[in-house]
Design a protein around this motif. Sequence first.
Motif, PDB file in Angstrom:
ATOM      1  N   VAL A 378      53.261  -7.117  33.846  1.00 37.64           N
ATOM      2  CA  VAL A 378      53.266  -6.487  35.167  1.00 37.64           C
ATOM      3  C   VAL A 378      52.462  -7.291  36.191  1.00 37.64           C
ATOM      4  CG1 VAL A 378      53.619  -4.173  34.260  1.00 37.64           C
ATOM      5  CG2 VAL A 378      51.296  -5.001  34.590  1.00 37.64           C
ATOM      6  N   VAL A 379      51.601  -8.176  35.717  1.00 29.83           N
ATOM      7  CA  VAL A 379      50.874  -9.050  36.642  1.00 29.83           C
ATOM      8  C   VAL A 379      51.692 -10.300  36.968  1.00 29.83           C
ATOM      9  CG1 VAL A 379      48.774 -10.409  37.013  1.00 29.83           C
ATOM     10  CG2 VAL A 379      48.640  -8.226  35.813  1.00 29.83           C
ATOM     11  N   LEU A 380      52.340 -10.887  35.947  1.00 25.90           N
ATOM     12  CA  LEU A 380      53.051 -12.153  36.114  1.00 25.90           C
ATOM     13  C   LEU A 380      54.528 -11.982  36.453  1.00 25.90           C
ATOM     14  CD1 LEU A 380      51.560 -14.064  33.026  1.00 25.90           C
ATOM     15  CD2 LEU A 380      50.719 -14.041  35.371  1.00 25.90           C
ATOM     16  N   ASP A 381      55.001 -10.743  36.480  1.00 23.60           N
ATOM     17  CA  ASP A 381      56.429 -10.472  36.686  1.00 23.60           C
ATOM     18  C   ASP A 381      56.909 -11.027  38.032  1.00 23.60           C
ATOM     19  OD1 ASP A 381      58.987  -9.519  36.727  1.00 23.60           O
ATOM     20  OD2 ASP A 381      58.461  -7.460  36.199  1.00 23.60           O
ATOM     21  N   HIS A 382      57.949 -11.863  37.980  1.00 21.51           N
ATOM     22  CA  HIS A 382      58.486 -12.464  39.198  1.00 21.51           C
ATOM     23  C   HIS A 382      59.318 -11.472  40.011  1.00 21.51           C
ATOM     24  CE1 HIS A 382      61.450 -12.839  36.008  1.00 21.51           C
ATOM     25  NE2 HIS A 382      62.389 -12.944  36.924  1.00 21.51           N
ATOM     26  N   ASN A 383      59.601 -10.296  39.456  1.00 25.84           N
ATOM     27  CA  ASN A 383      60.349  -9.255  40.177  1.00 25.84           C
ATOM     28  C   ASN A 383      59.428  -8.117  40.634  1.00 25.84           C
ATOM     29  OD1 ASN A 383      62.893 -10.494  39.849  1.00 25.84           O
ATOM     30  ND2 ASN A 383      63.004  -9.741  37.738  1.00 25.84           N
ATOM     31  N   ASN A 384      58.185  -8.443  40.922  1.00 22.90           N
ATOM     32  CA  ASN A 384      57.186  -7.418  41.228  1.00 22.90           C
ATOM     33  C   ASN A 384      57.218  -6.931  42.670  1.00 22.90           C
ATOM     34  OD1 ASN A 384      55.683  -6.273  39.230  1.00 22.90           O
ATOM     35  ND2 ASN A 384      53.976  -7.695  39.350  1.00 22.90           N
ATOM     36  N   PHE A 390      56.271  -0.536  46.845  1.00 21.87           N
ATOM     37  CA  PHE A 390      56.175   0.917  46.653  1.00 21.87           C
ATOM     38  C   PHE A 390      54.725   1.375  46.799  1.00 21.87           C
ATOM     39  CE2 PHE A 390      55.145   4.363  43.664  1.00 21.87           C
ATOM     40  CZ  PHE A 390      55.927   5.388  44.190  1.00 21.87           C
ATOM     41  N   PHE A 391      53.793   0.612  46.220  1.00 16.27           N
ATOM     42  CA  PHE A 391      52.373   0.946  46.355  1.00 16.27           C
ATOM     43  C   PHE A 391      51.966   0.945  47.830  1.00 16.27           C
ATOM     44  CE2 PHE A 391      51.686  -1.187  41.966  1.00 16.27           C
ATOM     45  CZ  PHE A 391      52.119  -0.035  41.326  1.00 16.27           C
ATOM     46  N   LEU A 392      52.503  -0.017  48.582  1.00 11.71           N
ATOM     47  CA  LEU A 392      52.182  -0.108  50.007  1.00 11.71           C
ATOM     48  C   LEU A 392      52.702   1.122  50.758  1.00 11.71           C
ATOM     49  CD1 LEU A 392      51.120  -1.742  52.449  1.00 11.71           C
ATOM     50  CD2 LEU A 392      53.384  -2.821  52.564  1.00 11.71           C
ATOM     51  N   GLN A 393      53.954   1.500  50.487  1.00 11.99           N
ATOM     52  CA  GLN A 393      54.559   2.650  51.172  1.00 11.99           C
ATOM     53  C   GLN A 393      53.833   3.950  50.838  1.00 11.99           C
ATOM     54  OE1 GLN A 393      56.791   2.043  53.480  1.00 11.99           O
ATOM     55  NE2 GLN A 393      56.693  -0.127  52.880  1.00 11.99           N
ATOM     56  N   GLU A 394      53.283   4.025  49.630  1.00  8.86           N
ATOM     57  CA  GLU A 394      52.571   5.231  49.210  1.00  8.86           C
ATOM     58  C   GLU A 394      51.116   5.233  49.666  1.00  8.86           C
ATOM     59  OE1 GLU A 394      53.782   7.989  47.434  1.00  8.86           O
ATOM     60  OE2 GLU A 394      55.681   7.061  48.030  1.00  8.86           O
ATOM     61  N   GLY A 395      50.695   4.177  50.340  1.00  6.38           N
ATOM     62  CA  GLY A 395      49.325   4.108  50.831  1.00  6.38           C
ATOM     63  C   GLY A 395      48.300   3.778  49.765  1.00  6.38           C
ATOM     64  N   LEU A 396      48.760   3.243  48.629  1.00  4.82           N
ATOM     65  CA  LEU A 396      47.845   2.916  47.524  1.00  4.82           C
ATOM     66  C   LEU A 396      47.188   1.550  47.728  1.00  4.82           C
ATOM     67  CD1 LEU A 396      50.077   4.175  44.560  1.00  4.82           C
ATOM     68  CD2 LEU A 396      48.111   5.337  45.596  1.00  4.82           C
ATOM     69  N   ASN A 418      46.583  -0.184  39.975  1.00  5.90           N
ATOM     70  CA  ASN A 418      47.866   0.466  40.224  1.00  5.90           C
ATOM     71  C   ASN A 418      48.971  -0.114  39.346  1.00  5.90           C
ATOM     72  OD1 ASN A 418      47.736   2.512  42.563  1.00  5.90           O
ATOM     73  ND2 ASN A 418      46.523   0.815  43.351  1.00  5.90           N
ATOM     74  N   LEU A 419      48.959  -1.427  39.147  1.00 11.37           N
ATOM     75  CA  LEU A 419      49.958  -2.052  38.277  1.00 11.37           C
ATOM     76  C   LEU A 419      49.828  -1.559  36.844  1.00 11.37           C
ATOM     77  CD1 LEU A 419      49.816  -5.742  39.591  1.00 11.37           C
ATOM     78  CD2 LEU A 419      51.765  -4.198  39.778  1.00 11.37           C
ATOM     79  N   TRP A 420      48.589  -1.279  36.423  1.00 11.05           N
ATOM     80  CA  TRP A 420      48.340  -0.863  35.031  1.00 11.05           C
ATOM     81  C   TRP A 420      48.201   0.660  34.879  1.00 11.05           C
ATOM     82  CZ3 TRP A 420      43.978  -5.046  34.366  1.00 11.05           C
ATOM     83  CH2 TRP A 420      44.573  -6.282  34.113  1.00 11.05           C
TER      84      TRP A 420
END
Length: 743
Positions: A378-384, A390-396, A418-420
């Motif tokens: 989830v850290v290295l994923d090139h499709n992240n 989504f985290f940005l839109q949710e205000g996280l 948040n990724l974990w």
Amino acid sequence: MLIFDIRWTGVTKLPSSMSQLTQLKSLLLEEDSMVRPPATICQHGTDAILQYLFALLETRATKACTLQLNFLGEVARGKTSLSRTLQSGTPSLTSSVDRTSVVEQGTWNPEDHIRFNINDFGGHQSYRVGHPLFISEAGVVCIVFNSLQYDPLSEEDFTNNIGDWIDMIQSRYPGIDLVVLGTHVDRCDEVKVDEIRCSIQRRMQAQAEKKQMLLDQQIEHLEEQISRNRRCDLPFLEAYRDKYENLKSLRECTKNKTHPIFMVSSQTLLGFGDLEIYLIKLAEAKKVELPKRWLDLASTILKDSGNLLTIDYDYLRQKFMKLNDVTIDLAPTNASSEFNNVMCFLASSGEIIWFEKHPALKNTIFHRQRLLADLLRVVLDHNNYARVNFFLQEGLITQMEMDDYTLRGIVSRNLLKNLWKTFNLNHFDIDTMTELLKSLELCYEVPCKSIMSKDSAYHFPCLLTEGKPEHLSTKWPHEISHEKHQLSLRFQFHHGCPCGVYEKFSVRLHRHLGLFKLRRVDWKDGLYAELGANSILVLRQQRGRECTITISVRGKKIPQLWEHLLNAHNDLLKIQTRDWPGLHFTKHLICPHCERLCLPNPSVFPGEILDLERPSNETRGFYSTVPCDNAVPDRCIPASMVIPAMAEFAPMAEYNKAALRAHQKALVDDITEPCLRDVLLRFQQEGIFSEREVLTVKSRDSQRERNVIFLDILRTKEERAFYEFTRYLGANGQLHLSELLQL
């Protein structure tokens, strides 16, 4: 008996009774050919061997056939389908949405006493930096390609699907067993299958021969250089000899070795029978004899570790002693020593990940490797992008954190949490994972600019995608200004630079930046950083299969430039030696005179010069210049521009003399009698001042007069005298004078 040497005797098994040789200090044997004890134990020395043999006296010996099986290859080549089919024994096809990211793990037990720990690695470039974490050099690597899409007439197809992977694996694990696997064979006719097999065999042979030929040519060239043995080439001669020995050693470990080729189908099981027979025979050949209680530890302790990310080393050790009724008076060493042997076996067979030699992680056992792989994914994923957006839109997270991640490869601790989040990690687990990421040199810590987080952030060079920034030309102009010098070192990787070498080097360089870390600029294939009054530029360039990493430093003071360049050189060399021992490269120093003139084909000098010790007085006497055909009229340049050990013996630079004159009054007034006495003693010991010069200084009546005559003599000395003087001032409690001279 103190030393027992059984090398070259053909002995592969030692009797357990040897553990009673309590006076034995050194046991010399051929580690790779040993069955009892196994090579993983032999690598830890005589005490570990005796501990293993003693354990066999107390418990029944059990033959263990546990082997790690690794599937690698490009994206969507059928690795996951192959792995799942092998494990289940039934056809198993993978959909495009179910592709592997970093690694998918499983086990295969073809027979009761044989076990394969399988690693199915994602093929995307960004995941490859995480591969070495899971691969054991005692395992087997299978390079997987899609035979349906493979063109036997295409050199490019071989290079991308097989050749580059062979080079990458052999550079990291020179002696590891390699297998080439073609998938989708059910959709190819027999003629094409035969063409593919013959083509791959021919190209693998040609690739191996080309490697050997290149090494032989370099060795032959060095032999010619060494045979000349001219007096004027004395420092270079030593460098050539070092390089010669390194190339001979590399040639031995890269000798031609046949890699078997299997063509299989995960849909019809065609070819799986032959593959399974080969792998089982390989496991049988690698079986080792172990004390039964070691295997009990693997099957019982790891079973009740719960859902924890890691297990504490001390907890496992205590449980091991309790289960086996081991007491502290165990001979010939203690219980902890035997437990270390058990951990080494489990790590080599792929059961656990353990960083035995890492201070911050040696007490942490990573046993849930699949979870570890998911956390890396989830850290290295090139499709992240979608997930982070989504985290940005949710205000996280903030827009700044989003930009840092997508543009600059910077991951805030808040974003990591948040990724974990779905993995339900506690604070200790998050701390452990971030420590692991830093320890693997996948990232380095940077301040977090987000108003939502006061925690740190982490810069991952492997996540960078942007090119070189345009504004960098103002910080590092193409032309070198007349008041500055530039020293450059070029590493040339002849068969490509494995993914992770540059990235790890980029991370390691960060520790040298001190207070100037925030002035660092990174992009996908390079970095720029400031080192006080100096600066450094690192560039990675790819030309076909050949890759170069060029390190350049600029500044006014040559000794400081050499210090920075040597730090970078040593860092990259340690990474290569420890992590990629089979990597073939050459290194050259680029002529500073040619670089100042921006010549397209500058003179170069062997990079092994950087490994030389300080030159002798005899060498320094005549070796003041080195040849450069582009330098007119003498076709020579000062040796201090090429040989770092000579830089300190060059005449003192005018700017250093000017500093001594500018601060003459402060020096004369403030240098104390004990300080001057210590400086004179050290200068005489170092050969900077002669005995007569020391007596001349001491003969003056007052302290001020002694200081004046000392400074007069000092300005006539070599460059090293200035820097040694500033260092001794600081060591004698007169740091203000030392700092004054270095402003």
